[in-house]
Design a protein around this motif. Sequence first.
Motif, PDB file in Angstrom:
ATOM      1  N   THR A 375      24.967  67.921  39.194  1.00 51.85           N
ATOM      2  CA  THR A 375      25.135  67.298  37.883  1.00 51.85           C
ATOM      3  C   THR A 375      25.693  68.263  36.848  1.00 51.85           C
ATOM      4  N   LEU A 376      25.485  69.571  37.053  1.00 55.29           N
ATOM      5  CA  LEU A 376      25.964  70.579  36.091  1.00 55.29           C
ATOM      6  C   LEU A 376      27.108  71.423  36.639  1.00 55.29           C
ATOM      7  N   GLY A 377      27.367  71.336  37.945  1.00 55.18           N
ATOM      8  CA  GLY A 377      28.367  72.205  38.558  1.00 55.18           C
ATOM      9  C   GLY A 377      29.767  72.029  38.007  1.00 55.18           C
ATOM     10  N   TRP A 378      30.086  70.837  37.467  1.00 53.06           N
ATOM     11  CA  TRP A 378      31.427  70.599  36.926  1.00 53.06           C
ATOM     12  C   TRP A 378      31.749  71.538  35.772  1.00 53.06           C
ATOM     13  N   ILE A 379      30.716  72.000  35.061  1.00 56.42           N
ATOM     14  CA  ILE A 379      30.951  72.930  33.943  1.00 56.42           C
ATOM     15  C   ILE A 379      31.530  74.234  34.482  1.00 56.42           C
ATOM     16  N   LEU A 380      30.998  74.703  35.611  1.00 55.84           N
ATOM     17  CA  LEU A 380      31.505  75.930  36.227  1.00 55.84           C
ATOM     18  C   LEU A 380      32.869  75.690  36.866  1.00 55.84           C
ATOM     19  N   ASP A 381      33.125  74.449  37.284  1.00 56.53           N
ATOM     20  CA  ASP A 381      34.410  74.143  37.907  1.00 56.53           C
ATOM     21  C   ASP A 381      35.560  74.138  36.903  1.00 56.53           C
ATOM     22  N   LEU A 382      35.235  73.938  35.618  1.00 58.51           N
ATOM     23  CA  LEU A 382      36.294  73.737  34.628  1.00 58.51           C
ATOM     24  C   LEU A 382      36.427  74.858  33.599  1.00 58.51           C
ATOM     25  N   TYR A 383      35.364  75.638  33.408  1.00 56.81           N
ATOM     26  CA  TYR A 383      35.385  76.648  32.338  1.00 56.81           C
ATOM     27  C   TYR A 383      34.989  78.009  32.887  1.00 56.81           C
ATOM     28  N   LEU A 429      23.254  63.712  15.546  1.00 54.66           N
ATOM     29  CA  LEU A 429      23.219  65.155  15.304  1.00 54.66           C
ATOM     30  C   LEU A 429      24.036  65.890  16.355  1.00 54.66           C
ATOM     31  N   ILE A 430      23.911  65.460  17.607  1.00 51.12           N
ATOM     32  CA  ILE A 430      24.676  66.102  18.684  1.00 51.12           C
ATOM     33  C   ILE A 430      26.171  65.950  18.428  1.00 51.12           C
ATOM     34  N   ASP A 431      26.559  64.814  17.871  1.00 50.71           N
ATOM     35  CA  ASP A 431      27.974  64.561  17.607  1.00 50.71           C
ATOM     36  C   ASP A 431      28.546  65.527  16.578  1.00 50.71           C
ATOM     37  N   CYS A 432      27.687  66.133  15.754  1.00 51.61           N
ATOM     38  CA  CYS A 432      28.147  67.032  14.690  1.00 51.61           C
ATOM     39  C   CYS A 432      27.923  68.509  15.017  1.00 51.61           C
ATOM     40  N   MET A 433      27.422  68.801  16.208  1.00 58.70           N
ATOM     41  CA  MET A 433      27.111  70.190  16.531  1.00 58.70           C
ATOM     42  C   MET A 433      28.377  71.006  16.767  1.00 58.70           C
ATOM     43  N   PRO A 434      28.314  72.318  16.508  1.00 61.37           N
ATOM     44  CA  PRO A 434      29.457  73.183  16.800  1.00 61.37           C
ATOM     45  C   PRO A 434      29.751  73.203  18.294  1.00 61.37           C
ATOM     46  N   PRO A 435      30.987  73.467  18.685  1.00 56.93           N
ATOM     47  CA  PRO A 435      31.313  73.542  20.112  1.00 56.93           C
ATOM     48  C   PRO A 435      30.486  74.604  20.823  1.00 56.93           C
ATOM     49  N   GLY A 436      30.227  74.384  22.097  1.00 60.23           N
ATOM     50  CA  GLY A 436      29.461  75.337  22.886  1.00 60.23           C
ATOM     51  C   GLY A 436      28.639  74.642  23.943  1.00 60.23           C
ATOM     52  N   LEU A 437      27.806  75.419  24.627  1.00 59.08           N
ATOM     53  CA  LEU A 437      26.926  74.922  25.685  1.00 59.08           C
ATOM     54  C   LEU A 437      25.485  75.091  25.226  1.00 59.08           C
ATOM     55  N   TYR A 438      24.718  74.001  25.266  1.00 61.88           N
ATOM     56  CA  TYR A 438      23.338  74.013  24.768  1.00 61.88           C
ATOM     57  C   TYR A 438      22.415  73.322  25.776  1.00 61.88           C
ATOM     58  N   ASP A 471      25.884  81.537  33.080  1.00 61.49           N
ATOM     59  CA  ASP A 471      24.908  82.124  34.011  1.00 61.49           C
ATOM     60  C   ASP A 471      23.642  81.277  34.086  1.00 61.49           C
ATOM     61  N   ASP A 472      23.296  80.620  32.984  1.00 62.33           N
ATOM     62  CA  ASP A 472      22.133  79.728  32.997  1.00 62.33           C
ATOM     63  C   ASP A 472      22.378  78.543  33.928  1.00 62.33           C
ATOM     64  N   ILE A 473      23.614  78.070  33.996  1.00 61.10           N
ATOM     65  CA  ILE A 473      23.950  76.980  34.910  1.00 61.10           C
ATOM     66  C   ILE A 473      23.936  77.485  36.355  1.00 61.10           C
ATOM     67  N   ARG A 474      24.491  78.670  36.573  1.00 64.86           N
ATOM     68  CA  ARG A 474      24.519  79.228  37.934  1.00 64.86           C
ATOM     69  C   ARG A 474      23.116  79.446  38.485  1.00 64.86           C
ATOM     70  N   ALA A 475      22.160  79.672  37.602  1.00 68.38           N
ATOM     71  CA  ALA A 475      20.787  79.935  38.056  1.00 68.38           C
ATOM     72  C   ALA A 475      20.186  78.744  38.787  1.00 68.38           C
ATOM     73  N   TYR A 476      20.688  77.540  38.560  1.00 68.22           N
ATOM     74  CA  TYR A 476      20.169  76.363  39.249  1.00 68.22           C
ATOM     75  C   TYR A 476      20.729  76.224  40.662  1.00 68.22           C
ATOM     76  N   GLY A 477      21.713  77.050  41.018  1.00 68.65           N
ATOM     77  CA  GLY A 477      22.273  77.008  42.365  1.00 68.65           C
ATOM     78  C   GLY A 477      23.773  76.827  42.331  1.00 68.65           C
ATOM     79  N   ARG A 478      24.447  77.559  43.206  1.00 73.23           N
ATOM     80  CA  ARG A 478      25.904  77.513  43.248  1.00 73.23           C
ATOM     81  C   ARG A 478      26.364  77.905  44.638  1.00 73.23           C
ATOM     82  N   ASN A 479      27.317  77.167  45.180  1.00 75.60           N
ATOM     83  CA  ASN A 479      27.849  77.482  46.493  1.00 75.60           C
ATOM     84  C   ASN A 479      28.476  78.872  46.521  1.00 75.60           C
TER      85      ASN A 479
END
Length: 778
Positions: A375-383, A429-438, A471-479
């Motif tokens: 569910t989160l791996g696409w973030i690592l696939d694109l950025y 509120l989420i719609d107005c947040m600055p860009p980034g990963l949260y 790195d926080d996303i990778r901690a959940y597992g990555r091939n």
Amino acid sequence: MSSESSTSSRSPFLDPRAWGAAPLPWAKAFGVGNGAAAGAPAGWLADGAAGGPLGEYLLDSWQRSVLFLDILRQRGDEQEDITSRPQATVLTFDHEVLVSGRALPRPINYSLSRIVPPVGVEVDPRKRPVVVVDPRAGQGPGIGGFKAESEIGESLRNGHPVYFIGFAAKPEPEQTFLDVVEGQVSFFERIVEMHPDAPRPFAIGNCQAGYQTLMVAMLRPDLFGPCMVAGSPMSYWQGVHGKNPMRYSGGLLGGSWLTALVSDLGKGKFDGTWLILNFDALNPANWLWTKQYEVYSTVDTEGPRYLEFEKWWGDFITLNGTEIQFLVDEMFIGDKLTRNEVRSTDGKVFDLRNIVSPVIVFTSEGDNISPPPQTLGWILDLYKDVDDIRAEGRTIVYCMNQKVGHLAIFVSSKVGAKEDEEMVRLMDLIDCMPPGLYELVIEPATEAELKAEGAEGKTPWHSRFEARSLDDIRAYGRNSVEDDRAFAAVRRLSEINHSLYRTFLQPAVRALATPQFADLLFKANPLRASYTAFADTNPFMKGVAKAADEVRKARKPASESNPFLVAEKAVSEQINTSLDGFREARDQWVEKAFFAIYGSPVLQGMLGLNLDEKVRQLPANSPQKEAFRAHKIEEFRARVAEGGFNAALVRAALYVISAVRSMDESAAKSLNNARKRLTQLSLDEFKGLVREQFYILLLERQAAVDAIAEMVSDPAQRQELVNTVAVIAAADGAYTQAERERVERLAALLSVAVPKPPVLALAAGAEGVRQIAPSSAY
């Protein structure tokens, strides 16, 4: 008729007096007689009761068996009823169809409905509409509004207009998956047209509908506000060794040729029950034993809950063979979506980076169908890093549940009353947040927070947005690279096998598959048969309903301390443990077999995989996009000292609240309130201003902060700016040392007084300062 004569007319098996008044056929075998037990161990008879604990248990178990059989009968009737309707749903909310997909140029079996608010619930058409899209993964629609505490229920309670995208049981004859995606654009166009004064819709896609909805947003990002995907496997190859065995199934079945075979045998239709069987087989203990035993053991109370869920679980649907083949080849075995290898019918690339609205991912570590790596791996696939996310102007928020399973993400009332409630409440509120990963962290509100919100006596939640890195996303597992090569080998072999099947077997299979055979194949499906075998259409079930009514009148449950009942539960636990052991051994074998076969360099070489080839790499930006990005960077740098009070306020607020790696929901809400009170900006203008000032701070932090003095020259406005920023920073009732230092720096820069309590609404404590690690965000 007297009660005595009524009782005597019953079968002796249903008359509780018969179990102690006379020896029963089995009594001698167990040494139990009429109130006495010849040779029975001490304790089998309790207080001289007729039949003793054994008789009590046997009566109870027989009665439970009859009642359980009756529940299965109702389940079968329920399944036959709901699957006989062309468009059945388990929605608990009234709804009216607004747009039928059958009227589109390329017809689809989907439709757009408006949820009718329940009596006493009012919605505001100027509020952001919420659109719930249900998954078409084997069952019919309605799971998003299955209960009052749900995505739909929480949205209505917060006053939002709610829309539902559902589907009929059978697809349109020539319908493809891309037809479904492209056709839903018209649904969102209609919603935007109906709410011209509201922000763009908040779209919620559950499971398979998650990536389907994001694909719609990729085509028309202008129609969407925040998009939430719940339990959606975006990067299907990803997973963790020792877990997530479903991702190996395509390889061990030789690829997608089997999908084509099943569709051909069904005369071009694919039975959705096979998808549900795949889910059930993941947990044989629950499928084969626990789910049924829990109902049997608590048959007096569990029937309604079980039947409520089974009404949806047994609502089987069909898909066109071309639809399921596309999903298997492109999304699952191919894993092409996050590689930008999927194209629309007019050749447009589906690129997740085209979605300009925030993307919210709801996932769970207890989900074995769509685990966090998928569910989160696409973030690592694109950025490549968070700066890359920021440079694209994207906001990505994920929320991690620690234990619920896949279905609970959409079904559980606890999830509905926590995660769903918070995401609906915070969408603006989420719609107005600055860009980034949260990461959205949801915790029970403290007494101080309840008091501040005026919510004493309630149990609301309090949320904050923690800045995260990749790195926080990778901690959940990555091939690993080797893992990816094994899955790439599966993809290549699947293409070969599917080609061989189409060439040599498909013509013969299609010629032999008559409509009668296809119908027989559907009816003989083991999962469907497990329902129909117990329905009233089975003549052997004719007397069950009457027997169950008599049992209810004579019901005598065994006591919880009955030793035979205790032994029954122990046996059940042992069966469950044994099946769990089988599952673990099977999953370990599947994983080892998968990597032994597809991890072999010999097989990979035979399949044409270059050992030096990078199986997974970040998709490249087009030259036009790179040129545009470079132009925007220079433009932002040139505008460091431009802008008036509005720009200065937003820049100063972002500078102060970025002192820590967490943005509290109160700070985000306070910033939005300042926008309404002081800047008089529309939502879109404010979002643009936040992104612009965020980039300027990111590129030229020192110069950007110093330039605030040039942007606001009036002393009164300067003081108002510093006061407002201080209130925003301390909106959660706390004020960190880093935040205070930045407010003091702003005050010195603008030559105004540093705000003092009670302006700051400081938290309890000697000086009202809490210590939080500073952030290096910008």
